[in-house]
Design an enzyme around this catalytic site. Structure first.
Site, PDB file in Angstrom:
ATOM      1  N   ARG A 119       0.824  -1.218   0.000  1.00  0.00           N
ATOM      2  CA  ARG A 119       0.000   0.000   0.000  1.00  0.00           C
ATOM      3  C   ARG A 119       0.857   1.267   0.000  1.00  0.00           C
ATOM      4  O   ARG A 119       0.609   2.205  -0.764  1.00  0.00           O
ATOM      5  CB  ARG A 119      -0.920   0.017   1.217  1.00  0.00           C
ATOM      6  CG  ARG A 119      -1.768   1.265   1.265  1.00  0.00           C
ATOM      7  CD  ARG A 119      -2.328   1.518   2.653  1.00  0.00           C
ATOM      8  NE  ARG A 119      -3.150   2.718   2.649  1.00  0.00           N
ATOM      9  CZ  ARG A 119      -2.705   3.919   3.002  1.00  0.00           C
ATOM     10  NH1 ARG A 119      -1.460   4.091   3.379  1.00  0.00           N
ATOM     11  NH2 ARG A 119      -3.522   4.978   2.968  1.00  0.00           N
ATOM     12  N   ARG A 197      -2.148  -9.296   9.932  1.00  0.00           N
ATOM     13  CA  ARG A 197      -1.510  -9.073   8.645  1.00  0.00           C
ATOM     14  C   ARG A 197      -0.026  -8.755   8.824  1.00  0.00           C
ATOM     15  O   ARG A 197       0.358  -8.142   9.805  1.00  0.00           O
ATOM     16  CB  ARG A 197      -2.157  -7.928   7.861  1.00  0.00           C
ATOM     17  CG  ARG A 197      -3.297  -7.264   8.510  1.00  0.00           C
ATOM     18  CD  ARG A 197      -4.008  -6.169   7.744  1.00  0.00           C
ATOM     19  NE  ARG A 197      -3.623  -5.896   6.418  1.00  0.00           N
ATOM     20  CZ  ARG A 197      -4.483  -5.802   5.415  1.00  0.00           C
ATOM     21  NH1 ARG A 197      -5.757  -5.985   5.615  1.00  0.00           N
ATOM     22  NH2 ARG A 197      -4.055  -5.523   4.199  1.00  0.00           N
ATOM     23  N   ASP A 316     -13.578   5.199   1.853  1.00  0.00           N
ATOM     24  CA  ASP A 316     -13.967   4.571   3.118  1.00  0.00           C
ATOM     25  C   ASP A 316     -14.854   5.465   3.969  1.00  0.00           C
ATOM     26  O   ASP A 316     -15.601   4.967   4.817  1.00  0.00           O
ATOM     27  CB  ASP A 316     -12.711   4.205   3.929  1.00  0.00           C
ATOM     28  CG  ASP A 316     -12.031   2.959   3.409  1.00  0.00           C
ATOM     29  OD1 ASP A 316     -12.526   2.370   2.430  1.00  0.00           O
ATOM     30  OD2 ASP A 316     -11.002   2.564   3.992  1.00  0.00           O
ATOM     31  N   ALA A 329     -10.217  -0.302  -2.245  1.00  0.00           N
ATOM     32  CA  ALA A 329      -9.413   0.763  -2.837  1.00  0.00           C
ATOM     33  C   ALA A 329      -9.860   1.045  -4.277  1.00  0.00           C
ATOM     34  O   ALA A 329      -9.846   2.190  -4.732  1.00  0.00           O
ATOM     35  CB  ALA A 329      -7.939   0.370  -2.809  1.00  0.00           C
TER      36      ALA A 329
HETATM   37  C1  FAD Z   1      -2.220   4.080   7.357  1.00  0.00           C
HETATM   38  C2  FAD Z   1      -3.136   3.235   6.499  1.00  0.00           C
HETATM   39  C3  FAD Z   1      -2.733   1.946   6.142  1.00  0.00           C
HETATM   40  C4  FAD Z   1      -3.557   1.136   5.356  1.00  0.00           C
HETATM   41  N1  FAD Z   1      -3.131  -0.107   4.990  1.00  0.00           N
HETATM   42  C5  FAD Z   1      -3.878  -0.867   4.176  1.00  0.00           C
HETATM   43  C6  FAD Z   1      -3.419  -2.126   3.729  1.00  0.00           C
HETATM   44  O1  FAD Z   1      -2.336  -2.553   4.078  1.00  0.00           O
HETATM   45  N2  FAD Z   1      -4.209  -2.864   2.920  1.00  0.00           N
HETATM   46  C7  FAD Z   1      -5.424  -2.423   2.510  1.00  0.00           C
HETATM   47  O2  FAD Z   1      -6.106  -3.123   1.752  1.00  0.00           O
HETATM   48  N3  FAD Z   1      -5.882  -1.214   2.906  1.00  0.00           N
HETATM   49  C8  FAD Z   1      -5.156  -0.429   3.719  1.00  0.00           C
HETATM   50  N4  FAD Z   1      -5.613   0.802   4.127  1.00  0.00           N
HETATM   51  C9  FAD Z   1      -6.965   1.215   3.730  1.00  0.00           C
HETATM   52  C10 FAD Z   1      -7.070   1.530   2.302  1.00  0.00           C
HETATM   53  O3  FAD Z   1      -6.049   2.403   1.904  1.00  0.00           O
HETATM   54  C11 FAD Z   1      -8.452   2.110   2.121  1.00  0.00           C
HETATM   55  O4  FAD Z   1      -9.406   1.156   2.556  1.00  0.00           O
HETATM   56  C12 FAD Z   1      -8.802   2.422   0.694  1.00  0.00           C
HETATM   57  O5  FAD Z   1      -7.681   2.669  -0.079  1.00  0.00           O
HETATM   58  C13 FAD Z   1      -9.725   3.636   0.648  1.00  0.00           C
HETATM   59  O6  FAD Z   1      -8.950   4.749   0.984  1.00  0.00           O
HETATM   60  P1  FAD Z   1      -9.511   6.136   1.472  1.00  0.00           P
HETATM   61  O7  FAD Z   1      -8.714   7.169   0.740  1.00  0.00           O
HETATM   62  O8  FAD Z   1     -10.973   6.206   1.403  1.00  0.00           O
HETATM   63  O9  FAD Z   1      -9.160   6.165   3.030  1.00  0.00           O
HETATM   64  P2  FAD Z   1      -7.754   6.198   3.756  1.00  0.00           P
HETATM   65  O10 FAD Z   1      -6.734   5.440   3.038  1.00  0.00           O
HETATM   66  O11 FAD Z   1      -8.020   5.846   5.173  1.00  0.00           O
HETATM   67  O12 FAD Z   1      -7.306   7.741   3.699  1.00  0.00           O
HETATM   68  C14 FAD Z   1      -7.906   8.758   4.469  1.00  0.00           C
HETATM   69  C15 FAD Z   1      -6.919   9.909   4.631  1.00  0.00           C
HETATM   70  O13 FAD Z   1      -7.584  11.015   5.245  1.00  0.00           O
HETATM   71  C16 FAD Z   1      -6.701  11.636   6.169  1.00  0.00           C
HETATM   72  N5  FAD Z   1      -7.512  12.360   7.140  1.00  0.00           N
HETATM   73  C17 FAD Z   1      -8.393  11.826   8.039  1.00  0.00           C
HETATM   74  N6  FAD Z   1      -8.972  12.803   8.773  1.00  0.00           N
HETATM   75  C18 FAD Z   1      -8.444  13.966   8.321  1.00  0.00           C
HETATM   76  C19 FAD Z   1      -8.657  15.329   8.702  1.00  0.00           C
HETATM   77  N7  FAD Z   1      -9.514  15.658   9.678  1.00  0.00           N
HETATM   78  N8  FAD Z   1      -7.968  16.290   8.051  1.00  0.00           N
HETATM   79  C20 FAD Z   1      -7.098  15.962   7.053  1.00  0.00           C
HETATM   80  N9  FAD Z   1      -6.874  14.679   6.660  1.00  0.00           N
HETATM   81  C21 FAD Z   1      -7.531  13.709   7.289  1.00  0.00           C
HETATM   82  C22 FAD Z   1      -5.952  10.436   6.750  1.00  0.00           C
HETATM   83  O14 FAD Z   1      -4.749  10.844   7.369  1.00  0.00           O
HETATM   84  C23 FAD Z   1      -5.740   9.565   5.541  1.00  0.00           C
HETATM   85  O15 FAD Z   1      -4.541   9.852   4.867  1.00  0.00           O
HETATM   86  C24 FAD Z   1      -4.831   1.632   4.931  1.00  0.00           C
HETATM   87  C25 FAD Z   1      -5.228   2.924   5.298  1.00  0.00           C
HETATM   88  C26 FAD Z   1      -4.391   3.730   6.070  1.00  0.00           C
HETATM   89  C27 FAD Z   1      -4.839   5.142   6.434  1.00  0.00           C
END
Ligand code: FAD
Length: 455
Positions: A119, A197, A316, A329
């Site tokens: 990731r 994991r 998410d 993702a």
């Molecule tokens: C640290 C981490 C590790 C992960 N590891 C895996 C993995 O190994 N395998 C897997 O399948 N999925 C993993 N995931 C989840 C996966 O990336 C998500 O399920 C998918 O990609 C959807 O991503 P998203 O952008 O909706 O959410 P996310 O990937 O959770 O991203 C949300 C982002 O919003 C930021 N954020 C939150 N609140 C605020 C705020 N108030 N102000 C500014 N920024 C904010 C967070 O810091 C984060 O960077 C991980 C997520 C994270 C955050």
């Protein structure tokens, strides 16, 4: 029942008076995808991320061909591909070690590549690409408040008020934007499962020296799985057998902890496979450490968009996925692309209509994709060993065209006019679940509660 309708424009034709101004909160895959596609569509983008520096976090993440199509169009294939695991066969076993199937895996399905890799490493590529495209990416930017009125929307970030045409809440499972959109805190439920994991270097771990685990790394990349009652274990290698990762589910009724970095205890991990094929313990025990990731569950939200339709949830924040869907993702990417296309068609004047059309276009598809996580899990966790061996198709990975052959960009261009027409003619309505959805009763209740709050 209609809620406040923020759309008051006249038609869906493309207007280019000025760029649409978008604030995106969260630089995960959803936020980065929305930012990249928005720049490609000529929008002005501010991307606010609370972390102060990009770190290589997480472990294995998978993107299906529906997401691969997007990476390909962005010209990122050559950067992503070398970091990925290159799998030819998925060897699936019963928990006792009997081979159920050696399912051939294609590099491409429905014309596009799948990408499975670390990731953090794949995240870095999107992060850099967003900056190259001119996204105003601001780190150490913690968004604490959201607001909207008839003409604009914005956030309060590090104490400063920022304004845009629309705000996209891509702030992950613990979304603050979701509270603003729903008007209440949506408590996640335990799914009853958690996943241990790990990701580690093959050479340092000695995995290649143990005959019970060397097959994972000795001939390039390999992919093995075992299924049993309430448990499944998957392990693969990547970069030609240099890195190894594994995941193993376990029953978990304890508490709700939406954390990615909750440390797991190796003795607890090994207890799960005490009676299993000894290859499982051999692989698991090679990891120097692991994380225990609680799998939370959310019924579909009554809506993903705010009352004035200037704030939308994506990724998410809107719809967490179980990993057994292998789509979390990918759907986050599709969301981001759809928003960008819609806003390109609507222009700034009709931005709320674009946000409403986003929900209209995406809600049922996302729900259908989300459900595959439950059906895949149940298929594996409730499988009868004998039947699975006799009928491997009953437990094989699904490769369905409606899900994996989808082209989110093309679909948004095609679906927008109908969505916009429907919303203009009949007013905005909360989205409907697919017919016969198992969560229909619960969602009907949350819709009622949501609508009652408006009065
Ligand atoms: C640290 C981490 C590790 C992960 N590891 C895996 C993995 O190994 N395998 C897997 O399948 N999925 C993993 N995931 C989840 C996966 O990336 C998500 O399920 C998918 O990609 C959807 O991503 P998203 O952008 O909706 O959410 P996310 O990937 O959770 O991203 C949300 C982002 O919003 C930021 N954020 C939150 N609140 C605020 C705020 N108030 N102000 C500014 N920024 C904010 C967070 O810091 C984060 O960077 C991980 C997520 C994270 C955050």
């Amino acid at each position: 029942m209609a809620t406040t309708n923020g759309a008051n424009g006249t038609n869906g034709a493309q207007k280019a008076a000025r760029p649409v101004k978008i604030i995106i909160v969260g630089a995960g895959f959803a936020g980065l995808a929305c930012a990249i596609e928005s720049r490609l569509k000529g929008h002005d983008v501010i991307l606010l991320e609370k972390f102060s520096a990009l770190k290589v976090l997480g472990d294995i993440i998978s993107f299906g061909p529906n997401a691969g199509r997007i990476f390909g169009r962005w010209g990122l294939h050559d950067k992503i591909w070398p970091l990925c695991t290159h799998l030819k066969v998925f060897n699936l076993h019963t928990w006792k070690g009997e081979l159920i199937t050696a399912q051939a895996l294609n590099e491409k399905d429905f014309g596009s590549y799948s990408y499975n890799g670390h990731r953090g490493e794949l995240h870095q590529i999107l992060f850099d690409h967003a900056i190259e495209l001119g996204v105003d990416l601001r780190l150490s930017s913690d968004v604490t408040e959201y607001w909207e009125d008839e003409h604009a929307a914005g956030v309060v970030c590090n104490g400063e008020k920022l304004t845009a045409d629309v705000v996209i809440g891509a702030d992950g499972v613990r979304s603050k934007a979701r509270e603003m959109v729903l008007g209440y805190f949506d408590q996640p439920k335990p799914s009853g499962y958690a996943i241990y994991r790990a990701w580690f270097n093959a050479k340092e771990s000695g995995i290649g020296e143990d005959p019970l685990s060397d097959y994972l790394v000795k001939d390039g990349d390999a992919f093995y799985g075992w299924i049993g009652k309430d448990v499944h274990m998957l392990s693969s290698s990547s970069k030609g057998g240099r890195d190894v990762s594994w995941v193993i589910t376990h029953k978990d009724e304890a508490d709700i902890e939406e954390s990615w970095s909750f440390p797991g205890k190796m003795e607890d991990v090994l207890k799960i496979v005490e009676d299993w094929d000894p290859r499982c313990a051999a692989i698991l025990s090679k990891a120097p450490s692991c994380v225990d990731w609680k799998l939370v569950y959310r019924d579909p939200l009554p809506t993903w968009i705010s009352k004035k339709a200037r704030i939308a949830l994506i990724g998410d924040a809107a719809h967490p996925f179980l990993p057994t869907s292998i789509q979390g993702a990918s759907q986050a990417l599709e969301d981001g692309v759809t928003i960008a296309v819609n806003l390109k068609i609507s222009g700034p004047e009709e931005a709320p209509l674009a946000i409403q059309a986003f929900e209209y276009i995406r809600y049922q598809r996302v729900r259908n994709a989300q459900r595959t996580g439950e059906t895949n899990r149940d298929k594996w966790h409730q499988a009868d060993d004998k039947k699975a061996v006799e009928d491997p198709k009953s437990v094989a990975l699904n490769r369905e065209e409606w899900l994996l052959g989808h082209d989110a960009e093309k679909h948004a261009w095609e679906a927008y006019p109908e969505a916009a027409k429907e919303i203009k003619e009949h007013g905005y309505h909360l989205p409907e679940l697919p017919e016969g959805d198992v969560s229909a009763d619960r969602v009907a209740k949350s819709r009622e509660e949501y609508l009652a709050r408006e009065i």
